[in-house]
Design a protein around this motif. Structure first.
Motif, short mmCIF file in Angstrom:
data_model
loop_
_atom_site.label_atom_id
_atom_site.label_comp_id
_atom_site.label_asym_id
_atom_site.label_seq_id
_atom_site.Cartn_x
_atom_site.Cartn_y
_atom_site.Cartn_z
N TRP A 98 61.79 -0.55 -4.64
CA TRP A 98 62.18 0.49 -5.60
C TRP A 98 62.15 -0.05 -7.03
O TRP A 98 62.51 -1.20 -7.29
N PRO A 102 68.06 3.24 -5.63
CA PRO A 102 67.78 4.46 -4.86
C PRO A 102 68.96 5.42 -4.75
O PRO A 102 68.78 6.58 -4.39
N TYR A 113 64.16 10.83 -9.10
CA TYR A 113 63.92 9.73 -8.19
C TYR A 113 65.22 9.31 -7.52
O TYR A 113 66.22 9.01 -8.18
N ARG A 115 66.66 8.14 -3.10
CA ARG A 115 66.47 8.33 -1.67
C ARG A 115 67.10 9.67 -1.27
O ARG A 115 68.24 9.94 -1.61
N ALA A 446 59.44 3.91 -0.75
CA ALA A 446 60.12 3.49 -1.98
C ALA A 446 59.77 4.45 -3.10
O ALA A 446 58.71 5.08 -3.10
N ASN A 447 60.69 4.58 -4.06
CA ASN A 447 60.49 5.46 -5.22
C ASN A 447 60.26 6.91 -4.82
O ASN A 447 59.45 7.63 -5.43
#
Length: 471
Positions: A98, A102, A113, A115, A446-447
């Protein structure tokens, strides 16, 4: 007939919607079995996110019920039929790679952005605001609306198993957990596990091998520790590994730790329903190590991963490839590869998304024929979700496609996916948004992000769709 400007209604609530989403995304709702209790069946994170989401319903004056912190619902309206909207608050582990924290949402380039931003907290909040708008406008309804909030969708669906032991199923509905214009078909979903003996009788000794976070994620990282014997030097190993990484466009490192060698490899995580979108660090690492003289269960583990699993997204090497004209190809993701004394078992998990014409038992039988001679023992999880399909002529599908077409000007069409959503919980259940055609898929990666335009446009569509289905 009253004409409602749904876009205007969402626009007037943009700030509130975004603020609610940001606060929800801050809740780290990864399943943690080692922290599970009777009061937090999947760990504290999923419980906290569930309570947080239900709290929005309480704040806004809905009827709310928490079913023992497994799941819950937010209800509105009355009627003989119930429209169900199914979302989930749990997320897959954030993993590495990341650019930002997150669980500290960041808005940049008109994207949020974090999770869970696209899977599934962003779409969930968009759908919730659709319901909230209907309530605040006092629109007349003829059906009950139940907004069901789950907390274990990314793992075993134990939340819904428990929930439906205590609550009746809605008559029809959708899950805001996929793509527009609609997902009216979902492939079957079952995980098959290959087990190996924890033995070493070669010149090289595999101490440990660890790749993967969940069965439904492509492993983005892999690590192995082994003893190297014979005439092969550390320098030779390091050179061979560098060449291997360069040949395959990968990154990693190899280093000595006393008499042990540790090797790391970086791949690319992706959703297990689309394994071809990722780079499986586990199978690539097994492919490298399989060239060396390991023995026993360790050799069987590495050789099976390298020979039958590596870059076998469609089950061809395993002898289980199958394509259905409507549902498409079977796909396979090797999500977990574990070997060594740190684990209770030595295994490789194969998560299959399979079309009509395939059965879970048939998969086990064919895979056993293929890999059994190489020392693998094969079984499957008890849970098996069969392929699911709702016809285009069903009024639910027709209505949802009409709403999509009215708001986008684009023709709707049916889709079948490998991903499993809560839409399949109902016989007349589908997935509906919140991702629009052409979106960048960052789910389970990720991201992870969601476009703010997509977030607000989805809320517009959800508001209209819920009203048309329930009025």
């Amino acid at each position: 007939m009253t004409t409602i400007d749904w876009k205007k209604e969402v626009a007037s609530r943009k700030d509130d919607l975004l603020n609610d989403l940001v606060e929800l995304l801050k809740v780290k709702s990864e399943r943690e079995d080692d922290k599970a209790t009777a009061d937090a069946p999947f760990g504290p994170g999923p419980k906290n996110a569930l309570i947080h989401m239900l709290g929005y319903g309480e704040r806004d004056g809905f009827t709310v019920k928490n079913v023992d912190n497994y799941a819950g619902h937010i209800e509105y309206g009355e009627g003989d039929e119930t429209l169900g909207i199914f979302c989930h608050m749990d997320v897959v582990p954030a993993g590495d790679g990341w650019d930002t924290d997150p669980y500290q949402p960041v808005i940049k380039d008109n994207k949020i952005y974090a999770r869970g931003s696209s899977d599934d907290k962003g779409p969930s909040v968009a759908a919730y605001y659709g319901l909230k708008i209907i309530k605040e406008l006092g629109l007349p309804l003829s059906k009950k609306i139940r907004f069901v909030v789950g907390s274990d969708e990314e793992s075993g669906w134990g939340d819904m198993d428990y929930y439906f032991q205590h609550e009746e199923k809605p008559d029809f509905g959708f899950s805001p957990d996929a793509e527009f214009p609609i997902i009216n078909g979902e492939k079957g979903n079952v995980t098959v596990t290959l087990h190996f003996e924890n033995t070493n009788d070669g010149d090289f000794e595999l101490q440990s091998f660890d790749a993967g976070l969940r069965v439904n994620m492509v492993p983005g990282n892999a690590t192995a520790v082994f003893k190297a014997a014979g005439d092969i030097s550390l320098e030779e190993l390091a050179t061979a590994y560098t060449d291997f990484l360069n040949e395959n466009g990968l990154a990693g490192e190899l280093e000595a730790e006393g008499d042990l060698v540790k090797v790391d490899l970086i791949g690319k995580s992706a959703h297990g329903a689309s394994p071809q979108s990722g780079v499986n660090a586990g199978t690539f690492l097994a492919l490298f190590l399989d060239r060396y003289p390991f023995g026993g269960g360790a050799k069987s583990f590495l050789h099976t991963a390298a020979t039958y699993v590596h870059v076998d997204h469609y089950g061809e090497k395993l002898g289980v490839a199958h394509t259905d004209p409507r549902m498409g190809q079977l796909t396979m993701n090797a999500g977990l590869l574990k070997f060594g004394e740190d684990f209770e078992d030595n295994y490789i998990t194969l998560n299959f998304r399979y079309p009509t014409g395939v059965t879970a038992d048939g998969l086990v039988e064919k895979i056993t024929e293929t890999v059994g001679a190489d020392g693998a023992k094969v079984d499957r999880e008890e849970r098996d979700s069969a392929p699911h399909y709702v016809p285009m002529e069903d009024p639910l599908v027709e209505t949802l496609l009409a709403v999509y077409e009215d708001h986008t000007g684009e023709k709707g069409y049916e889709q079948v996916i490998g991903g499993g959503t809560f839409g399949r919980l109902l016989e007349r259940g589908v997935a509906y948004g919140a991702m629009f055609p052409g979106y960048t898929d960052t789910m389970h990666q990720a991201n992870e992000f969601m476009s703010l335009d997509d977030l607000f446009n989805a809320a517009v569509i959800y508001a209209d769709a819920i009203y048309r289905l329930a009025k």
